[in-house]
Design a protein around this motif. Structure first.
Motif, PDB file in Angstrom:
ATOM      1  N   ILE A  21       8.999   6.780   3.079  1.00 53.07           N
ATOM      2  CA  ILE A  21       7.541   6.730   3.087  1.00 53.07           C
ATOM      3  C   ILE A  21       7.127   5.262   3.128  1.00 53.07           C
ATOM      4  N   THR A  23       4.288   2.339   3.164  1.00 54.21           N
ATOM      5  CA  THR A  23       2.938   2.094   2.651  1.00 54.21           C
ATOM      6  C   THR A  23       2.610   0.615   2.739  1.00 54.21           C
ATOM      7  N   HIS A  24       1.383   0.279   2.486  1.00 59.10           N
ATOM      8  CA  HIS A  24       0.929  -1.106   2.301  1.00 59.10           C
ATOM      9  C   HIS A  24       1.229  -1.983   3.515  1.00 59.10           C
ATOM     10  N   ALA A  46       2.209   6.438   5.257  1.00 62.40           N
ATOM     11  CA  ALA A  46       1.165   6.826   4.307  1.00 62.40           C
ATOM     12  C   ALA A  46      -0.100   6.002   4.518  1.00 62.40           C
ATOM     13  N   SER A  47      -1.210   6.560   4.079  1.00 65.16           N
ATOM     14  CA  SER A  47      -2.486   5.860   4.137  1.00 65.16           C
ATOM     15  C   SER A  47      -3.093   5.831   2.734  1.00 65.16           C
ATOM     16  N   ASP A  48      -4.141   5.077   2.570  1.00 62.55           N
ATOM     17  CA  ASP A  48      -4.805   4.991   1.274  1.00 62.55           C
ATOM     18  C   ASP A  48      -5.206   6.381   0.782  1.00 62.55           C
TER      19      ASP A  48
END
Length: 86
Positions: A21, A23-24, A46-48
């Motif tokens: 996953i 992120t950021h 992933a998103s916020d």
């Protein structure tokens, strides 16, 4: 420490992770990372405020083409503030 997308995927592969996953992301990656087909089968971008339960990890990578299509129409900072981008 922050990792590049390639570093994060490499670590996931080394540890034989079932899913990776990501992120950021840096603002430089407005459309998210570009993944080859074999990598995309294991990776969730992933998103916020995104939340996944463990059973969803089985099918979550199949959502990525839909997520990419949704964000394809997104305005870039250059579109919104063209005066700041000569």
């Amino acid at each position: 420490k922050h990792s590049t997308v390639s570093e994060a995927i490499g670590i996931g592969r080394t540890m034989e992770a079932h899913r990776i996953i990501l992120t950021h992301f840096s603002q430089r990656y407005i459309d998210g990372p570009v993944l080859d087909e074999s990598t995309a089968a294991k990776v969730v971008v992933a998103s916020d405020l995104m939340r996944l339960k463990f059973p969803q990890l089985l099918w979550a990578p199949r959502l990525m083409p839909v997520v990419r299509a949704v964000f394809a129409e997104r305005e870039t900072p250059q579109d919104v503030y063209p005066e700041h981008y000569p």
